[in-house]
Write a protein that holds these residues in place. Structure first.
Motif, PDB file in Angstrom:
ATOM      1  N   TRP A   1      22.142  36.494  72.375  1.00 37.79           N
ATOM      2  CA  TRP A   1      22.342  35.132  72.893  1.00 37.79           C
ATOM      3  C   TRP A   1      22.247  34.125  71.751  1.00 37.79           C
ATOM      4  O   TRP A   1      21.415  34.242  70.837  1.00 37.79           O
ATOM      5  N   GLY A   2      23.099  33.102  71.813  1.00 38.80           N
ATOM      6  CA  GLY A   2      23.052  32.032  70.822  1.00 38.80           C
ATOM      7  C   GLY A   2      21.937  31.048  71.114  1.00 38.80           C
ATOM      8  O   GLY A   2      21.139  31.212  72.060  1.00 38.80           O
ATOM      9  N   LEU A   3      21.843  29.984  70.330  1.00 41.21           N
ATOM     10  CA  LEU A   3      20.833  28.947  70.518  1.00 41.21           C
ATOM     11  C   LEU A   3      21.062  28.200  71.829  1.00 41.21           C
ATOM     12  O   LEU A   3      22.199  28.055  72.289  1.00 41.21           O
ATOM     13  N   CYS A   4      19.975  27.757  72.415  1.00 38.95           N
ATOM     14  CA  CYS A   4      20.069  26.970  73.640  1.00 38.95           C
ATOM     15  C   CYS A   4      20.445  25.537  73.271  1.00 38.95           C
ATOM     16  O   CYS A   4      19.753  24.864  72.496  1.00 38.95           O
ATOM     17  N   ARG A   5      21.556  25.086  73.788  1.00 43.05           N
ATOM     18  CA  ARG A   5      22.045  23.739  73.459  1.00 43.05           C
ATOM     19  C   ARG A   5      21.935  22.839  74.697  1.00 43.05           C
ATOM     20  O   ARG A   5      22.394  23.203  75.768  1.00 43.05           O
ATOM     21  N   GLY A   6      21.346  21.682  74.523  1.00 39.75           N
ATOM     22  CA  GLY A   6      21.180  20.734  75.627  1.00 39.75           C
ATOM     23  C   GLY A   6      20.146  19.674  75.272  1.00 39.75           C
ATOM     24  O   GLY A   6      19.603  19.655  74.157  1.00 39.75           O
ATOM     25  N   ARG A   7      19.865  18.817  76.202  1.00 34.35           N
ATOM     26  CA  ARG A   7      18.914  17.720  75.991  1.00 34.35           C
ATOM     27  C   ARG A   7      17.579  18.092  76.621  1.00 34.35           C
ATOM     28  O   ARG A   7      17.517  18.659  77.726  1.00 34.35           O
ATOM     29  N   CYS A   8      16.543  17.761  75.909  1.00 34.82           N
ATOM     30  CA  CYS A   8      15.206  18.074  76.411  1.00 34.82           C
ATOM     31  C   CYS A   8      14.980  17.414  77.775  1.00 34.82           C
ATOM     32  O   CYS A   8      15.369  16.266  78.004  1.00 34.82           O
ATOM     33  N   GLY A   9      14.377  18.174  78.644  1.00 39.78           N
ATOM     34  CA  GLY A   9      14.073  17.665  79.971  1.00 39.78           C
ATOM     35  C   GLY A   9      15.211  17.829  80.950  1.00 39.78           C
ATOM     36  O   GLY A   9      15.022  17.679  82.154  1.00 39.78           O
ATOM     37  N   ARG A  10      16.399  18.090  80.479  1.00 40.90           N
ATOM     38  CA  ARG A  10      17.545  18.236  81.381  1.00 40.90           C
ATOM     39  C   ARG A  10      18.111  19.657  81.382  1.00 40.90           C
ATOM     40  O   ARG A  10      19.066  19.925  82.092  1.00 40.90           O
ATOM     41  N   GLY A  11      17.533  20.539  80.577  1.00 39.30           N
ATOM     42  CA  GLY A  11      18.041  21.908  80.515  1.00 39.30           C
ATOM     43  C   GLY A  11      19.264  22.031  79.626  1.00 39.30           C
ATOM     44  O   GLY A  11      19.814  21.024  79.169  1.00 39.30           O
ATOM     45  N   GLY A  12      19.653  23.271  79.377  1.00 35.95           N
ATOM     46  CA  GLY A  12      20.806  23.517  78.516  1.00 35.95           C
ATOM     47  C   GLY A  12      21.462  24.846  78.838  1.00 35.95           C
ATOM     48  O   GLY A  12      21.173  25.476  79.867  1.00 35.95           O
ATOM     49  N   THR A  13      22.338  25.283  77.969  1.00 33.89           N
ATOM     50  CA  THR A  13      23.044  26.568  78.142  1.00 33.89           C
ATOM     51  C   THR A  13      23.056  27.317  76.805  1.00 33.89           C
ATOM     52  O   THR A  13      23.035  26.702  75.731  1.00 33.89           O
ATOM     53  N   LYS A  14      23.091  28.633  76.909  1.00 36.12           N
ATOM     54  CA  LYS A  14      23.272  29.482  75.734  1.00 36.12           C
ATOM     55  C   LYS A  14      24.391  30.485  76.023  1.00 36.12           C
ATOM     56  O   LYS A  14      24.653  30.821  77.189  1.00 36.12           O
ATOM     57  N   THR A  15      25.009  30.950  74.979  1.00 32.35           N
ATOM     58  CA  THR A  15      26.231  31.756  75.131  1.00 32.35           C
ATOM     59  C   THR A  15      26.131  33.033  74.295  1.00 32.35           C
ATOM     60  O   THR A  15      25.498  33.059  73.237  1.00 32.35           O
ATOM     61  N   ARG A  16      26.773  34.103  74.810  1.00 36.95           N
ATOM     62  CA  ARG A  16      26.959  35.332  74.033  1.00 36.95           C
ATOM     63  C   ARG A  16      28.413  35.757  74.138  1.00 36.95           C
ATOM     64  O   ARG A  16      29.115  35.384  75.081  1.00 36.95           O
TER      65      ARG A  16
ATOM     66  N   LEU B   1      35.277  37.624  77.658  1.00 40.97           N
ATOM     67  CA  LEU B   1      34.725  37.868  76.335  1.00 40.97           C
ATOM     68  C   LEU B   1      33.604  36.888  75.987  1.00 40.97           C
ATOM     69  O   LEU B   1      33.031  36.979  74.899  1.00 40.97           O
ATOM     70  N   GLU B   2      33.286  35.981  76.917  1.00 37.45           N
ATOM     71  CA  GLU B   2      32.229  35.006  76.665  1.00 37.45           C
ATOM     72  C   GLU B   2      31.431  34.815  77.949  1.00 37.45           C
ATOM     73  O   GLU B   2      31.995  34.808  79.048  1.00 37.45           O
ATOM     74  N   GLU B   3      30.132  34.670  77.817  1.00 38.16           N
ATOM     75  CA  GLU B   3      29.259  34.526  78.981  1.00 38.16           C
ATOM     76  C   GLU B   3      28.172  33.504  78.649  1.00 38.16           C
ATOM     77  O   GLU B   3      27.607  33.504  77.546  1.00 38.16           O
ATOM     78  N   SER B   4      27.882  32.620  79.607  1.00 39.63           N
ATOM     79  CA  SER B   4      26.876  31.571  79.409  1.00 39.63           C
ATOM     80  C   SER B   4      25.814  31.633  80.494  1.00 39.63           C
ATOM     81  O   SER B   4      26.077  32.109  81.615  1.00 39.63           O
ATOM     82  N   THR B   5      24.622  31.131  80.179  1.00 41.59           N
ATOM     83  CA  THR B   5      23.544  31.069  81.158  1.00 41.59           C
ATOM     84  C   THR B   5      22.671  29.846  80.865  1.00 41.59           C
ATOM     85  O   THR B   5      22.678  29.319  79.757  1.00 41.59           O
ATOM     86  N   GLU B   6      21.957  29.413  81.871  1.00 38.76           N
ATOM     87  CA  GLU B   6      21.089  28.260  81.716  1.00 38.76           C
ATOM     88  C   GLU B   6      19.860  28.609  80.882  1.00 38.76           C
ATOM     89  O   GLU B   6      19.385  29.757  80.885  1.00 38.76           O
ATOM     90  N   CYS B   7      19.342  27.616  80.185  1.00 42.22           N
ATOM     91  CA  CYS B   7      18.175  27.824  79.352  1.00 42.22           C
ATOM     92  C   CYS B   7      17.436  26.509  79.147  1.00 42.22           C
ATOM     93  O   CYS B   7      17.952  25.442  79.498  1.00 42.22           O
ATOM     94  N   ARG B   8      16.260  26.562  78.547  1.00 44.24           N
ATOM     95  CA  ARG B   8      15.512  25.371  78.187  1.00 44.24           C
ATOM     96  C   ARG B   8      15.554  25.204  76.682  1.00 44.24           C
ATOM     97  O   ARG B   8      15.196  26.124  75.947  1.00 44.24           O
ATOM     98  N   PRO B   9      16.016  24.027  76.215  1.00 49.37           N
ATOM     99  CA  PRO B   9      16.088  23.820  74.760  1.00 49.37           C
ATOM    100  C   PRO B   9      14.724  24.010  74.109  1.00 49.37           C
ATOM    101  O   PRO B   9      13.687  23.643  74.666  1.00 49.37           O
ATOM    102  N   GLU B  10      14.776  24.655  72.931  1.00 54.70           N
ATOM    103  CA  GLU B  10      13.540  24.904  72.193  1.00 54.70           C
ATOM    104  C   GLU B  10      13.109  23.679  71.414  1.00 54.70           C
ATOM    105  O   GLU B  10      13.886  22.748  71.188  1.00 54.70           O
ATOM    106  N   ASN B  11      11.829  23.708  70.970  1.00 54.90           N
ATOM    107  CA  ASN B  11      11.266  22.663  70.108  1.00 54.90           C
ATOM    108  C   ASN B  11      11.262  21.269  70.782  1.00 54.90           C
ATOM    109  O   ASN B  11      11.409  20.259  70.117  1.00 54.90           O
ATOM    110  N   CYS B  12      11.208  21.243  72.128  1.00 53.82           N
ATOM    111  CA  CYS B  12      11.107  19.957  72.823  1.00 53.82           C
ATOM    112  C   CYS B  12       9.649  19.516  72.855  1.00 53.82           C
ATOM    113  O   CYS B  12       8.728  20.332  73.055  1.00 53.82           O
ATOM    114  N   ILE B  13       9.405  18.220  72.688  1.00 54.94           N
ATOM    115  CA  ILE B  13       8.046  17.673  72.735  1.00 54.94           C
ATOM    116  C   ILE B  13       7.761  17.195  74.155  1.00 54.94           C
ATOM    117  O   ILE B  13       8.517  16.386  74.719  1.00 54.94           O
TER     118      ILE B  13
END
Length: 333
Positions: free
Chosen positions: A288-303, A321-333
């Motif tokens: 899975w790639g990095l979780c991309r999104g805004r803190c507090g609103r959730g994000g998505t990651k892709t493989r 050939l591509e799949e995405s799923t919901e995630c929580r962005p890392e390093n959020c304060i």
């Protein structure tokens, strides 16, 4: 003296049984091929037809450098105690050189040595190579009662050490010669190179393996060019037709190649064109790639994954050939 005779006979029988067990005497009849009583010689035509097309064998079908083609035919007429090659036995050095590189000199020397040493070889003959996967080549040859068997090999080009052929086909049936035989030919692995695909680089099999028949499920490695797990049987990759020539009793034979007849590279239109479905083959998913999104609103990651083989002949299409799923962005304060 008369009383000693039964004892003597028992001792005599005992020694015969003992010697037979040691291999010095054979008391039982040997069961083998029926004796050929056809008499004289017979002449046959041999027509080899390649059926190796991209529709029939779409997986990794070689189109360039070199494209799909067939080597020249190396064939022998011989007695029942000789084998050019055998399934489940080790290939000779000559068979190895021919199946891997198309070199015939060692194989020719082995055949000639067998003819001189045990008088098991009657004649050696050849036919020209076929420059594409679906062409034809032909020749004529001779057999007689003591050497009524035919064996031959044709190398699959390109390939690691793959070939088609016949081992010890008896053209005599009791008191007559067989009129016509048509056989489908399957690929064999000489057991000397471990390549999986038609264009694999040289990779010697150490220790050497025996000659094996290649099937839709063997070798079972997915990368193998003949691996079609949904098929029960591979389509025939070639065929050979042997026809007895009428009114042609031969009084001699030759070991040179002057008996060749013209070659035809036309496709045999009498056979239906088979199409083997080839399903799409894809790689495993990446991580899975990095979780991309805004803190507090959730994000998505892709493989992702990529295509190994594109589908052909109405095979199963490629999945996503591509799949995405919901995630929580890392390093959020």
């Amino acid at each position: 003296m008369e009383n000693l005779m039964p004892v003597y006979r028992l001792c005599h029988i005992f020694w015969i049984i003992l010697l037979a067990a040691l291999g010095y005497v054979s008391c039982l009849p040997v069961v083998g091929d029926p004796v050929c009583t056809a008499g004289g010689h017979a002449k046959y035509s041999l027509i080899f037809t390649g059926k190796w097309s991209q529709a029939t064998f779409p997986k990794q079908y070689p189109l360039f450098r070199p494209p799909a083609q067939w080597s020249s035919i190396i064939a022998v007429t011989h007695s029942s105690d000789y084998h050019l090659w055998q399934k489940d036995e080790y290939a000779s050095n000559g068979v190895r050189d021919f199946s891997e590189k198309g070199e015939i000199w060692t194989l020719m020397k082995e055949i000639e040595a067998a003819g001189e040493k045990i008088q098991s070889v009657h004649g050696i003959f050849s036919a020209p190579a076929v420059s594409n996967g679906t062409g034809q080549t032909s020749t004529e040859f001779e057999v007689h009662t003591k050497h009524s068997f035919l064996s031959f090999m044709v190398r699959i080009v390109p390939s690691p050490d793959w070939f088609v052929g016949i081992d010890s086909l008896n053209l005599c049936e009791g008191d007559h010669w067989k009129e016509q035989i048509t056989l489908d030919l399957d690929p064999y692995d000489a057991g000397t190179d471990s390549g999986f695909t038609f264009s694999s680089p040289n990779f010697a099999t150490i220790p050497q393996d025996v000659v094996t028949k290649i099937t839709s499920a063997f070798p079972s490695h997915p990368a193998n060019s003949f691996y079609y797990p949904k098929l029960k049987h591979l389509p025939p990759i070639a065929k050979v037709t042997l026809s007895k020539l009428k009114g042609n009793q031969i009084t001699g034979f030759s070991t040179d190649q002057s008996n060749l007849i013209p070659t035809s590279n036309e496709i045999d239109d009498s056979d239906p064109v088979l199409e083997t479905p080839l399903d799409c083959e894809v790689s495993l998913w990446s991580s899975w790639g990095l979780c991309r999104g805004r803190c507090g609103r959730g994000g998505t990651k892709t493989r992702t994954r990529y295509v190994h083989l594109n589908p052909a002949n109405s095979g199963a299409p490629c999945p996503n050939l591509e799949e995405s799923t919901e995630c929580r962005p890392e390093n959020c304060i």
